[in-house]
Design a protein around this motif. Structure first.
Motif, PDB file in Angstrom:
ATOM      1  N   PRO A 102       0.778  -1.245  -0.091  1.00  0.00           N
ATOM      2  CA  PRO A 102      -0.104  -0.020   0.110  1.00  0.00           C
ATOM      3  C   PRO A 102       1.098   1.243   0.034  1.00  0.00           C
ATOM      4  N   GLU A 103       0.355   2.545  -0.425  1.00  0.00           N
ATOM      5  CA  GLU A 103       0.910   3.687  -0.598  1.00  0.00           C
ATOM      6  C   GLU A 103       1.603   3.954   0.682  1.00  0.00           C
ATOM      7  N   ALA A 104       0.546   3.906   1.841  1.00  0.00           N
ATOM      8  CA  ALA A 104       1.250   4.074   3.030  1.00  0.00           C
ATOM      9  C   ALA A 104       2.593   3.610   3.505  1.00  0.00           C
ATOM     10  N   THR A 105       2.842   2.491   3.031  1.00  0.00           N
ATOM     11  CA  THR A 105       4.078   1.495   3.431  1.00  0.00           C
ATOM     12  C   THR A 105       5.140   2.410   2.448  1.00  0.00           C
ATOM     13  N   ILE A 106       4.890   2.741   1.273  1.00  0.00           N
ATOM     14  CA  ILE A 106       5.784   3.407   0.476  1.00  0.00           C
ATOM     15  C   ILE A 106       6.078   4.580   1.123  1.00  0.00           C
ATOM     16  N   ASP A 107       5.146   5.342   1.528  1.00  0.00           N
ATOM     17  CA  ASP A 107       5.520   6.768   2.372  1.00  0.00           C
ATOM     18  C   ASP A 107       6.625   6.548   3.377  1.00  0.00           C
ATOM     19  N   ARG A 109      10.036   6.100   2.326  1.00  0.00           N
ATOM     20  CA  ARG A 109      10.671   7.335   2.056  1.00  0.00           C
ATOM     21  C   ARG A 109      11.187   8.113   3.154  1.00  0.00           C
ATOM     22  N   VAL A 130       8.213   3.187  -7.800  1.00  0.00           N
ATOM     23  CA  VAL A 130       7.593   1.751  -7.555  1.00  0.00           C
ATOM     24  C   VAL A 130       7.244   1.529  -9.089  1.00  0.00           C
ATOM     25  N   GLN A 174       5.480  -5.926  -8.080  1.00  0.00           N
ATOM     26  CA  GLN A 174       6.002  -4.618  -8.097  1.00  0.00           C
ATOM     27  C   GLN A 174       7.444  -4.835  -7.905  1.00  0.00           C
ATOM     28  N   VAL A 219      10.181  -2.016  -6.096  1.00  0.00           N
ATOM     29  CA  VAL A 219      10.380  -0.675  -5.365  1.00  0.00           C
ATOM     30  C   VAL A 219      11.600  -0.394  -5.419  1.00  0.00           C
ATOM     31  N   SER A 275       4.502  -7.323   5.180  1.00  0.00           N
ATOM     32  CA  SER A 275       4.242  -7.394   3.509  1.00  0.00           C
ATOM     33  C   SER A 275       4.941  -8.645   3.161  1.00  0.00           C
TER      34      SER A 275
END
Lengths: 322, 261, 254
Positions: free
Chosen positions: A251-256, A259, A269, A276, A278, A299
């Motif tokens: 999910p996007e939250a994890t990507i943030d 960061r 991504v 995917q 990353v 994940s």
């Protein structure tokens, strides 16, 4: 004197739509580019679709007039001295079109040989040599409409070489080809470079530019974002490390959260089939893998690879910030 | 009631599609210019040969213009449905196939008549042919009947087009042959027996004869036998055309080739 | 340039004739028009009229092929992706496009044989050519003149939005004005001067006069003269087209 000299070349397209309320759309295809190509060089124009690569080639091959700026091909101005340029250059473009489908390769080559003033005495020999060079021997008497895309491409190259031009302009020569076909074309191009031809190549395949070009320019949105040798461009991102993590729908939250890990400069991504990837950039040497994996706990994670940046990474960075 | 709605709505949709293809840039040279000069060409040829009168060729070729427009319009309508992949949808609908395709045919019929009328008017002026208003009204009636027949022929060709590839070339050949065979430009008594036999089996021949009769002063009643024959021929072609459509549709469904080309 | 010219004619004739359907469809038309003429002129009992009709029908086809082929020529080359390559050739553009328009006329010349054969076999049209040498010279002169007029059409119709439709519309008017099947004697007087500027007028006359044993050489000379005039006009138009296309970037499909 350089083979190709370009200075502040621009090209604008104006199109008018509508009958009663005229709206004019202005597209700046080239915003002022300058570069030089020495004799015997293989120079690349690398950029995404719509960047201005084809526009540049069309101006240099006399098929398009520039809006402003100057260009010289072998000392001649393609806009004003078109006839002088035309006999000295070869132009090869990718795609299905540009050949007389109902005729054989031999007929096509004979016709273009006559159009390009190949001396009668040399014609037959030259055609035979080129058919062999591009690997069409045995199929040259068949109609072009039966050819695969790769074969058409090779025929285009043969056509471009008929009159033994000093400069070759190759506009995305491997586009749409299967990997083997593309590789064969690249080998042919490399061979031409070794034979001393000057080549201007456009492409949007990074590895192709990396493999073939002596120097290249990255173009995006009608302007150059970088010029230099492939090594120079890679050096621009040399102070980085890339960590590639294979994930499956994070999910996007994890990507943030990734960061925000200390030392991370950029996270991107990419989708690759079902998974995917990353891509995490950081300064060289930073040991971030444990911290990253901690954020990804819970994940599913596949491969983790730490690597040096490639030209592709440099390209994405350059084009992305343009 | 339902059938009428299908007739009109179907017709309008098809016409709009046709209009993407027929713009004024194409319409005036192709649809008006071409028939006008065709009429003049044969009228002058007739004068040179000393055969019949200007009126003879004027009527003959004006009717041909109707025929060609009707034939090709209908053929295109069928092909157009196939190309836009709506043919299977159409054939699958419960709406009466007759109403459906007549709806498609209406634009072609009307266009044909408009084109013919315009060419007729222009050439009458140039050639100096005068016809009273009542005659013209009667001619329109004949034109409608002939147009119906030509459109039905177009339906047959369109149906054949579902099966084969080079049907448009074939249609072109038929349209061209009609110049000779329909009696439009050569009086039927000058044609050999075998051609006359073909003439009597195609649309237009009897309609042209009837029209010429009316221009000569006869009433509709007096040419009614020719008109009935013309209408009958049209009906036969319509039935054949619908039959062919059903046949190829059935075959197409069986071998899954309906949308293949 | 000469080599490119003849090579071009060869290539474009080949390109056209590779499809048997196109070729046979093409032959139908002169046979059709000739047949109509035969039936109408039969009563006049003048064999020379029938022979003229055969020749006229063939030249009619030659004109059709050229005008329809030429009106769409540049657009067709653009669609095929070859227009750029033709412009990029070091040979003058007119020398590259002229073969395309002339090739259509060459195909039409074959129709001459077919039409004459048809007439002889089925309508007792006499096949006596009085001046064979002039006849054999008249045919290429006719093809050249018509082809060059086609070149002007190629260079100008390309600016019209539906060039193809214009080509179709220009068949009958020229057939009439050039006196191909209908002699100029039955047409209004003012058509005469118009016909002098049309290639088919002189091309047909040259062929007809040679066949009927009259004076074909002045007509052949007119064909050549007109060809030269057309060439000059067409070259200017083509140069304009090229300049515009290079300025607007329309040499290829976007």
């Amino acid at each position: 004197m350089a083979a190709i000299e370009v200075e502040e070349l621009t090209r604008t397209y104006r199109s008018r739509k509508g009958v009663f309320r005229r709206t004019t759309t202005v597209v700046e295809a080239l915003k002022g580019i300058s570069f030089e190509v020495e004799r015997g060089e293989l120079f690349g124009l690398l950029g995404p679709n719509g960047a201005g690569k084809t526009t540049t080639i069309k101006i240099l091959t006399t098929l398009l007039l520039p809006s402003s700026g100057s260009a010289r091909v072998l000392g001649f101005d393609p806009a004003r001295e078109a006839q002088k340029v035309r006999g000295r250059i070869g132009y090869v473009f990718g795609g299905e079109r540009g050949l007389y489908d109902r005729l054989s390769a031999i007929h096509n080559l004979q016709y273009f040989a006559d159009l390009y003033r190949v001396p009668s005495a040399d014609k037959r020999r030259r055609i035979a040599e080129l058919v062999e060079l591009v690997g069409l021997t045995g199929r040259e008497r068949e109609r072009v409409e039966t050819y695969s895309r790769g074969m058409r491409q090779r025929l285009h190259i043969a056509r471009g070489l008929l009159h033994d031009p000093e400069i070759l302009f190759l506009d995305e020569p491997t586009i749409g080809l299967d990997p083997i076909g593309a590789r064969e074309i690249r080998e042919t191009i490399a061979g031409l470079r070794q034979a001393g031809k000057t080549i201007l190549l456009t492409t949007h395949y990074m590895f192709e530019a990396d493999a073939l070009c002596g120097r290249l320019a990255v173009i995006a949105g009608g302007a150059f974002v970088a010029t230099g040798t492939p090594a120079d461009l890679k050096a621009a991102v040399a102070d980085r490390t890339i960590v590639e993590i294979e994930t499956f729908g994070v999910p996007e939250a994890t990507i943030d959260r990734l960061r925000s890990v200390v030392g991370v400069t950029r996270v991107a991504v990419e989708a690759r089939d079902q998974a995917q990837v990353v891509l995490v950039q950081s300064a060289t040497g930073a040991e971030l893998v444990p911290s990253l994996l901690r954020e990804l706990e819970g994940s599913a994670v596949g491969k983790v690879v730490t690597r040096e940046p490639t030209l592709e990474d440099a390209y994405v960075e350059l084009v992305g910030s343009a | 009631m339902n059938a009428l709605r299908v007739l009109f709505v179907g017709g309008v949709t098809s016409y709009r599609a046709l209009f993407n293809w027929i713009s004024p840039w194409v319409f005036f040279p192709h649809m008006i210019g071409y028939p006008v000069f065709e009429i003049l060409f044969f009228a002058y040829l007739g004068r040179f040969a000393g055969v019949e009168s200007d009126e003879f060729f004027l009527i003959g070729n004006a009717f041909l213009a109707i025929a060609v427009t009707g034939m090709f319009g209908m053929g295109h309508a069928v092909a157009g449905e196939r190309r836009s992949q709506t043919l299977t949808a159409l054939l699958a609908s419960p709406a009466s196939r007759l109403a459906l395709f007549l709806g498609r045919a209406l634009p072609s019929i009307l266009t044909g008549i408009v084109v013919a009328a315009m060419s007729f008017a222009i050439c009458s002026l140039i050639l100096g042919v005068r016809l009273p208003a009542t005659t013209l009204a009667a001619l329109v009636v004949v034109a409608l009947i002939s147009s119906f027949g030509a459109t039905a022929l177009g339906l047959c060709l369109g149906s054949l087009g579902l099966r084969g590839r080079n049907v448009s070339l074939f249609a072109d050949v038929i349209a061209g042959s009609m110049l000779l065979v329909s009696g439009a430009n050569v009086p039927l008594d000058r044609l050999p027996g075998w051609i006359r036999a073909i003439s009597s089996g195609i649309p237009l021949t009897h309609g042209i004869q009837a029209a010429r009769g009316i221009a000569d002063g006869r009433t509709i009643g007096e040419v009614s036998d020719l008109l009935l024959t013309e209408a009958g021929i049209g009906a036969v072609y319509l039935i054949v055309g619908i039959g062919l459509l059903r046949l190829f549709e059935f075959e197409g469904r069986r071998s899954a080739t309906l949308e293949a080309f | 340039m000469i080599r490119a010219f003849f090579s071009g004619i060869r290539i474009h004739v080949l390109q056209f004739t590779k499809n048997p359907f196109d070729v046979s469809g093409v032959l139908l038309w002169p046979i059709l028009y000739a047949s109509i003429a035969y039936y109408l002129l039969d009563a006049k009992n003048d064999p020379s009229l029938l022979l003229s009709a055969s020749l006229g029908a063939a030249v009619m086809l030659m004109w059709s092929l050229v005008v329809i082929g030429s009106s769409g020529a540049l657009e067709h080359q653009r669609w095929q992706g070859t227009l750029e390559l033709l412009v990029a050739a070091p040979v003058p553009f007119a020398a590259v496009i002229a073969p395309i328009t002339i090739a259509s006329g060459v195909v039409g010349a074959y129709a001459l044989l077919a039409t004459l054969a048809w007439g002889t076999l089925f309508f007792e049209v006499p096949l006596a050519i009085e001046q064979p040498l002039a006849f054999v010279v008249a045919i290429p002169a006719c093809v050249l003149a018509i082809g060059m007029l086609g070149l002007i059409m190629a260079a100008t119709f390309v600016f019209y939005r539906a060039a193809f439709a214009l080509g179709i519309a220009m068949q009958y008017p020229v057939w009439i004005a050039a006196g191909l099947l209908v002699p100029l004697s039955v047409l209004p007087d003012w058509v005469g001067p118009v016909s002098w500027f049309l290639a088919p007028t002189w091309g047909f006359r040259a062929i007809q006069e040679a066949a009927l044993g009259r004076t074909p050489w002045p007509d052949i000379a007119m064909c050549l003269l007109l060809s030269a005039i057309y060439l000059v006009a067409a070259t200017a138009c083509l140069r304009g087209f090229e300049r515009l296309a290079r300025r607007n970037g329309t040499l290829q499909l976007t």
